[in-house]
Write an enzyme that holds these catalytic residues in place. Structure first.
Site, PDB file in Angstrom:
ATOM      1  CG  LEU A   1      38.460 -13.918  77.644  1.00  0.00           C
ATOM      2  CD1 LEU A   1      36.987 -14.242  77.825  1.00  0.00           C
ATOM      3  CD2 LEU A   1      38.712 -13.488  76.212  1.00  0.00           C
TER       4      LEU A   1
ATOM      5  CE1 TYR B   1      46.507 -17.765  83.773  1.00  0.00           C
ATOM      6  CE2 TYR B   1      47.037 -20.087  83.442  1.00  0.00           C
ATOM      7  CZ  TYR B   1      46.439 -18.915  82.998  1.00  0.00           C
ATOM      8  OH  TYR B   1      45.773 -18.892  81.797  1.00  0.00           O
TER       9      TYR B   1
ATOM     10  CB  THR C   1      49.298  -8.719  79.493  1.00  0.00           C
ATOM     11  OG1 THR C   1      47.956  -9.149  79.749  1.00  0.00           O
ATOM     12  CG2 THR C   1      50.190  -9.177  80.631  1.00  0.00           C
ATOM     13  N   GLY C   2      47.509  -6.166  78.088  1.00  0.00           N
ATOM     14  CA  GLY C   2      46.800  -5.799  76.862  1.00  0.00           C
ATOM     15  C   GLY C   2      47.380  -4.546  76.242  1.00  0.00           C
TER      16      GLY C   2
ATOM     17  CG  ASN D   1      44.580  -3.932  84.459  1.00  0.00           C
ATOM     18  OD1 ASN D   1      44.829  -4.654  83.494  1.00  0.00           O
ATOM     19  ND2 ASN D   1      45.032  -4.194  85.669  1.00  0.00           N
TER      20      ASN D   1
ATOM     21  CB  THR E   1      43.489 -10.585  88.016  1.00  0.00           C
ATOM     22  OG1 THR E   1      44.208  -9.370  88.242  1.00  0.00           O
ATOM     23  CG2 THR E   1      42.805 -10.526  86.663  1.00  0.00           C
TER      24      THR E   1
ATOM     25  CE  LYS F   1      42.774 -17.924  84.154  1.00  0.00           C
ATOM     26  NZ  LYS F   1      41.802 -17.091  83.433  1.00  0.00           N
TER      27      LYS F   1
END
Ligand code: NAD
Ligand code: UDP
Length: 342
Positions: free
Chosen positions: A79, A151, A43-44, A40, A98, A155
């Site tokens: 990922l 985070y 951060t990519g 999406n 996410t 995870k």
């Protein structure tokens, strides 16, 4: 478990436009796989996947993995998730969604496709560790009510979800606990220590050390990590029942890292000390024995070699005419420039 792996597998990679994801996609395409990337662009960056643009085996779905979606695949690498504290803390609820819902949807896709599925977990599941170096058998020392919790606990809960799908549905799950990884295609504004120090050194700005710089990390070059992920996905299912640490065992203080970056870049930047963020782990180094025994994997690229390549990358990036942060997407609204998967 009954898996039929096709000769040229159809591989789903979530977080494909990110730092690690884009390198992984390249590796998979080199191997002859058909790759469907999902991202999406939180951060990519489309820049990261430019080299894949003309590859007939690559397609991209612009989608938020916390929302349901469907892709038929033989293998799923999950990922998607911002990895830098700056970014995952700026949208903590999105980070948890996410992580958990993205993990759930990856598992559902794998279950329906009879695929194997790999979760990109993290050394953060060990929190501020009281055991050093960290073996996979260590349960960790995580604050469930702090800045890093979205985070770390995101995870950890996703690992638990993967465990449950394996127990309930006999799904072929694999969990990589990734330790600090660096290399080309990190964002210059990422906030992580390697990209920060290199950009600061190249721009002649002060190197920002949080705390006294005595905390340690162990840095793995991205090519080594990608090889480890690939080997974990393709190893015998019996070797992948439990989580596996993927990281480099060479441990450095943050002050040592700053000095190495200054040396390699020939920078005259001064070092400035800032407050240490809360819950910042004091030390981190993987115990790599399981990866060696079960995958035959160990990292090969020494820190100075990997840092030199990364410095060259940022040097070029920063010198590009008209460079500003628009070169890296900063928002989900960035338009994908590839054929979208229906
Ligand atoms: P990154 O931030 O560069 O990449 C993450 C990618 O996921 C980005 O392209 C981002 O746009 C995408 N993404 C985020 N939320 C999404 C959503 N809701 N839907 C779709 N796409 C979404 O981070 P990275 O360093 O490449 O890390 C990749 C994975 O590896 C992450 O899961 C991270 O937690 C894990 N990991 C990385 C490191 C490291 O040092 N790089 C260490 C431990 C774990
Ligand atoms: N750090 C630092 N200066 C920076 C960025 C990070 O001293 O400009 C420190 C940070 O406090 C932490 C270490 O470097 O102790 C690694 O930080 P990073 O965000 O890269 O990864 P993580 O803390 O998640 O391991």
């Amino acid at each position: 478990m009954n898996h039929v792996q096709s000769i040229s597998p159809r591989v789903l990679v979530t977080g494909a436009a990110g730092f690690v994801g884009s390198h992984l996609c390249e590796r998979l395409l080199r191997d002859g796989s058909t790759v469907i990337g999902v991202d999406n662009f939180y951060t990519g960056s489309s820049r990261n996947i430019l080299p894949l643009q003309n590859h007939s085996g690559f397609s991209l779905l612009q989608h938020d993995v916390s929302m349901p979606y469907w892709v038929n695949a033989d293998q799923v690498y999950n990922l998607a998730c911002a990895a830098s504290p700056k970014h995952y803390q700026s949208q903590p609820v999105e980070t948890m969604k996410t992580s958990f819902l993205g993990g759930l949807h990856a598992l559902e896709i794998a279950k329906a496709s009879n695929a194997r599925v790999l979760q990109a977990s993290t050394s953060e599941v060990y929190g501020d560790p009281l055991v050093h170096p960290q073996p996979e058998t260590y349960w960790g020392n995580v604050n469930p009510h702090g800045a890093r919790s979205c985070y770390d606990e995101g995870k950890r809960s996703t690992e638990a979800l993967f465990y449950s799908y394996r127990q309930l549905f006999d799904l072929d799950t694999r969990i990589a606990r990734i330790f600090n990884t660096y290399g080309p295609r990190m964002r210059p504004d990422d906030g992580r220590v390697v990209s920060n120090f290199i950009v600061q050194a190249l721009q002649g700005k002060p190197i920002t050390i949080y705390g006294e710089g005595t905390q340690t990390r162990s840095f793995c070059y991205v090519d080594d990590l990608v090889e480890g992920l690939f080997q974990l996905m393709n190893c015998d299912p019996d070797d992948a029942v439990e989580p596996i640490n993927l990281g480099n065992c060479d441990e450095f203080t943050i002050l040592e890292l700053a000095e190495i970056v200054l040396n390699l870049s020939g920078s005259k930047s001064e070092i400035l000390f800032h407050d240490l963020p809360s819950d910042d782990p004091k030390m981190r180094r993987p115990n790599n024995l399981r990866a060696k025994e079960r995958l035959g994997w160990k990292p090969n690229i020494p820190l100075k070699v990997g840092l030199s390549k990364t410095i060259d990358y940022f040097d070029l990036l920063l010198s590009e005419k008209g460079h500003d942060n628009s070169l890296v997407a900063s928002h989900p609204q960035e338009q994908a420039c590839f054929d979208l998967v229906e």
